[in-house]
Design an enzyme around this catalytic site. Structure first.
Site, PDB file in Angstrom:
ATOM      1  CG  HIS A 268      -2.071   0.830   1.287  1.00 58.95           C
ATOM      2  ND1 HIS A 268      -2.469   1.613   0.237  1.00 58.95           N
ATOM      3  CD2 HIS A 268      -2.940   1.109   2.303  1.00 58.95           C
ATOM      4  CE1 HIS A 268      -3.510   2.334   0.600  1.00 58.95           C
ATOM      5  NE2 HIS A 268      -3.825   2.055   1.853  1.00 58.95           N
ATOM      6  CG  HIS A 307      -4.188   0.368  -8.216  1.00 60.17           C
ATOM      7  ND1 HIS A 307      -5.530   0.317  -7.900  1.00 60.17           N
ATOM      8  CD2 HIS A 307      -3.624   1.223  -7.333  1.00 60.17           C
ATOM      9  CE1 HIS A 307      -5.754   1.120  -6.884  1.00 60.17           C
ATOM     10  NE2 HIS A 307      -4.620   1.674  -6.505  1.00 60.17           N
ATOM     11  CG  ASP A 363       2.929   4.244  -3.910  1.00 56.09           C
ATOM     12  OD1 ASP A 363       2.925   5.337  -3.342  1.00 56.09           O
ATOM     13  OD2 ASP A 363       2.121   3.333  -3.640  1.00 56.09           O
TER      14      ASP A 363
HETATM   15  N1  CMC Z   1       5.047  -6.648 -10.488  1.00 58.13           N
HETATM   16  C1  CMC Z   1       4.968  -7.837 -11.122  1.00 58.13           C
HETATM   17  N2  CMC Z   1       3.857  -8.583 -11.194  1.00 58.13           N
HETATM   18  C2  CMC Z   1       2.767  -8.102 -10.607  1.00 58.13           C
HETATM   19  C3  CMC Z   1       2.760  -6.862  -9.929  1.00 58.13           C
HETATM   20  C4  CMC Z   1       3.949  -6.125  -9.882  1.00 58.13           C
HETATM   21  N3  CMC Z   1       4.027  -4.961  -9.265  1.00 58.13           N
HETATM   22  N4  CMC Z   1       1.545  -6.639  -9.433  1.00 58.13           N
HETATM   23  C5  CMC Z   1       0.796  -7.682  -9.782  1.00 58.13           C
HETATM   24  N5  CMC Z   1       1.529  -8.580 -10.482  1.00 58.13           N
HETATM   25  C6  CMC Z   1       1.056  -9.828 -11.091  1.00 58.13           C
HETATM   26  C7  CMC Z   1       0.884 -10.890 -10.006  1.00 58.13           C
HETATM   27  O1  CMC Z   1       2.048 -11.654  -9.847  1.00 58.13           O
HETATM   28  C8  CMC Z   1      -0.264 -11.692 -10.568  1.00 58.13           C
HETATM   29  O2  CMC Z   1       0.248 -12.528 -11.588  1.00 58.13           O
HETATM   30  P1  CMC Z   1      -0.354 -14.030 -11.768  1.00 58.13           P
HETATM   31  O3  CMC Z   1      -1.766 -13.811 -12.194  1.00 58.13           O
HETATM   32  O4  CMC Z   1       0.516 -14.660 -12.781  1.00 58.13           O
HETATM   33  O5  CMC Z   1      -0.264 -14.688 -10.410  1.00 58.13           O
HETATM   34  C9  CMC Z   1      -1.136 -10.653 -11.248  1.00 58.13           C
HETATM   35  O6  CMC Z   1      -0.242  -9.598 -11.611  1.00 58.13           O
HETATM   36  C10 CMC Z   1      -2.254 -10.100 -10.359  1.00 58.13           C
HETATM   37  O7  CMC Z   1      -1.628  -9.623  -9.148  1.00 58.13           O
HETATM   38  P2  CMC Z   1      -2.315  -9.624  -7.736  1.00 58.13           P
HETATM   39  O8  CMC Z   1      -1.253  -9.574  -6.703  1.00 58.13           O
HETATM   40  O9  CMC Z   1      -3.301 -10.756  -7.673  1.00 58.13           O
HETATM   41  O10 CMC Z   1      -3.128  -8.262  -7.811  1.00 58.13           O
HETATM   42  P3  CMC Z   1      -3.825  -7.532  -6.589  1.00 58.13           P
HETATM   43  O11 CMC Z   1      -4.930  -6.747  -7.163  1.00 58.13           O
HETATM   44  O12 CMC Z   1      -4.148  -8.502  -5.497  1.00 58.13           O
HETATM   45  O13 CMC Z   1      -2.670  -6.581  -6.024  1.00 58.13           O
HETATM   46  C11 CMC Z   1      -1.175  -4.765  -5.805  1.00 58.13           C
HETATM   47  C12 CMC Z   1      -2.555  -5.226  -6.318  1.00 58.13           C
HETATM   48  C13 CMC Z   1      -1.109  -3.244  -5.901  1.00 58.13           C
HETATM   49  C14 CMC Z   1      -1.045  -5.168  -4.336  1.00 58.13           C
HETATM   50  C15 CMC Z   1      -0.075  -5.420  -6.657  1.00 58.13           C
HETATM   51  O14 CMC Z   1      -0.194  -5.012  -8.009  1.00 58.13           O
HETATM   52  C16 CMC Z   1       1.335  -5.139  -6.137  1.00 58.13           C
HETATM   53  O15 CMC Z   1       1.827  -5.871  -5.291  1.00 58.13           O
HETATM   54  N6  CMC Z   1       1.996  -4.048  -6.655  1.00 58.13           N
HETATM   55  C17 CMC Z   1       3.289  -3.653  -6.125  1.00 58.13           C
HETATM   56  C18 CMC Z   1       3.087  -2.856  -4.849  1.00 58.13           C
HETATM   57  C19 CMC Z   1       2.542  -1.473  -5.137  1.00 58.13           C
HETATM   58  O16 CMC Z   1       2.990  -0.785  -6.029  1.00 58.13           O
HETATM   59  N7  CMC Z   1       1.562  -1.059  -4.331  1.00 58.13           N
HETATM   60  C20 CMC Z   1       0.975   0.289  -4.394  1.00 58.13           C
HETATM   61  C21 CMC Z   1      -0.412   0.284  -4.893  1.00 58.13           C
HETATM   62  S1  CMC Z   1      -0.963   1.926  -5.379  1.00 58.13           S
HETATM   63  C22 CMC Z   1      -0.939   2.852  -3.941  1.00 58.13           C
HETATM   64  C23 CMC Z   1      -2.000   2.493  -3.027  1.00 58.13           C
HETATM   65  O17 CMC Z   1      -3.167   2.757  -3.302  1.00 58.13           O
HETATM   66  O18 CMC Z   1      -1.672   1.939  -1.983  1.00 58.13           O
END
Ligand code: CMC
Length: 431
Positions: A268, A307, A363
């Site tokens: 986050h 996201h 971010d």
């Molecule tokens: N880098 C590489 N792969 C990714 C990333 C990333 N940053 N984010 C998601 N994926 C892949 C993930 O591995 C998954 O692949 P697969 O389907 O093959 O397993 C797919 O994309 C879906 O990911 P998820 O983790 O199920 O998606 P989510 O909606 O649960 O998570 C997230 C959203 C923001 C937590 C995630 O994208 C992430 O960890 N991003 C990096 C951390 C980040 O930048 N966070 C800040 C978010 S914006 C500020 C805020 O509002 O807090």
């Protein structure tokens, strides 16, 4: 003739049910009538990360994640970032309309008159270890305010809520600046009401021997715009924490301490710190390919990418990338921006990221600006928490006014042991 309802046939019983649809949603409680027997509890919906569950009605922030649209109270984020100030936006979030001149003057006066903290808060800040993370210090400082303002527990009183809103928006930069200077072993600087919200924050952070601190106009405006961009983002993890905790009718400081804790996680608001660390570790543009390869193999994540809601470019990231260039004209160029641009360029052309609709989020570029301004990495989540305060408070106030609000209490699907007899200690098998 189409009707606004949903017909469900339960194949376990052959029974058919009609459930109303309102605003594109069904009420989860309507599923409870779907039973296999009289003593059956009824059907639940299972959604551990709220992926497809609306937890409230809200009129504050609108996001269209597929189109990359973000609006506060109907106003596009791009226009607010260009034309507004953070305090105006905070007013908009809390009150629903942009302030007229006199309203803004009153609002600014009320916030500015609550920037000081009790001297005992200053003293207990001193008790933190020299390398305490500023986000932990901020969280603790906010939680402590609940003990200084016992009236804050009168959460059903609109006037009391309003008072806590002034206090919290006023005091959070002060606490953040104290946390920052404590780490440096420097004396604390008290608020200067002559300065703007962002300008005063810069004063409390960076004032040295001068009699009157004069903020750099470009940096002051850049920080103010960053504050606007971070002010609210509908039902994200920390806002959900704020609403969930506050639904017990606890005071807003206690609820906000929980929200700050949620925000500090690397998935986050801690992602800006993680993104900067990642860019520094990549080290140079020629190492980006290699890093992307490791991401695709599942060994890394691009921090600041992806996201839950945006499946398009985060509109905030676009604005931040532009501001970065403006700030560099004053501070000098942060070389990490070239690594970030290269990483974005490679990722946005790669099938792995295209298929998963992963784009830069808020971010990705913010840390590069914060570093250029001179903040240490661990201050980045704090710089997110300061403006998000107005969003948390607006959401809290909205929730307290909503007649549908009841204590947040999700259900679970129990998948543990069935009932079994107690085992005396001598007869237990090792687990
Ligand atoms: N880098 C590489 N792969 C990714 C990333 C990333 N940053 N984010 C998601 N994926 C892949 C993930 O591995 C998954 O692949 P697969 O389907 O093959 O397993 C797919 O994309 C879906 O990911 P998820 O983790 O199920 O998606 P989510 O909606 O649960 O998570 C997230 C959203 C923001 C937590 C995630 O994208 C992430 O960890 N991003 C990096 C951390 C980040 O930048 N966070 C800040 C978010 S914006 C500020 C805020 O509002 O807090």
């Amino acid at each position: 003739m189409p009707s606004d309802d949903l017909t469900i046939t339960d194949n376990r019983t052959g029974q058919t049910y009609t459930i109303p649809i309102k605003d594109g949603a069904i009420r989860a409680i309507d599923l409870r009538q779907i039973k296999t027997a009289e003593d059956d509890f009824g059907l639940l919906s299972y959604d551990p990360s709220f992926e497809n569950t609306a937890s409230c009605r809200s009129a504050i922030t609108f996001i269209d994640g597929d189109k990359g649209i973000l609006r506060y109270r109907g106003y596009p984020i791009e226009e607010l970032a260009e034309k507004s100030s953070y305090l105006e936006v905070a007013y908009l979030l809390v009150n629903g309309e942009l302030p007229r001149k006199k309203e803004l003057e009153e609002w600014t006066y009320n916030v500015a008159h609550h920037t000081l903290v009790h001297e005992n808060i200053r003293k207990f800040m001193d008790g933190f270890h020299h390398d305490a993370h500023p986000m932990g210090m901020l969280l603790t400082g906010i939680a402590a305010l609940s003990t200084f303002y016992p009236d804050a527990k009168n959460v059903t009183e609109p006037d009391e809520r309003r008072m806590q809103i002034y206090r919290t928006i006023g005091k959070i930069p002060t606490l953040a600046a104290f946390a920052y200077r404590h780490r440096l072993g420097m004396y604390y600087v008290y608020p200067d009401d002559d300065l703007s919200y962002a300008g005063n924050f810069l004063n409390m952070l960076f004032k040295m021997g001068e009699i009157k601190y004069k903020p750099n106009r470009v940096i002051e405006r850049a920080l103010d715009v960053l504050f606007i961009l971070h002010a609210d983002h509908e039902q994200n993890c920390s806002t959900n924490a704020m609403r969930s905790i506050a639904s017990s009718n606890v005071d807003p400081y206690s609820a906000m301490a929980g929200a700050i804790g949620a925000l500090s996680g690397p998935l986050h608001g801690g992602a800006n710190q993680a993104a900067l660390t990642m860019l520094a570790q990549i080290g140079s543009k020629d190492k980006v390919w290699d890093f992307v390869k490791r991401v695709k193999q599942g060994e890394e994540r691009i921090m600041g990418f992806g996201h839950r809601v945006y499946k398009n470019y985060d509109p905030r990231a676009k604005i931040i990338r532009r501001i970065a260039e403006e700030v560099f004209e004053t501070t000098g160029r942060n070389p990490l921006i070239d690594i970030a641009v290269e990483l974005e360029h490679i990722a946005l052309q790669d099938d792995y990221f295209v298929e998963r609709k992963l784009y830069p989020n808020v971010d990705f570029y913010s840390g590069i600006i914060y570093q250029a301004i001179g903040f240490s990495v661990d201050m980045y989540p704090v710089l997110f928490a300061i403006p998000r305060t107005s969003g948390w408070l607006a959401q809290w106030d909205e929730m307290m006014r909503d007649s549908a609000t009841r204590i947040a209490r999700p259900r679970q699907i129990y998948d543990g042991e069935p009932a079994r007899p107690y085992m005396p200690i001598g007869k237990r098998r090792s687990s």
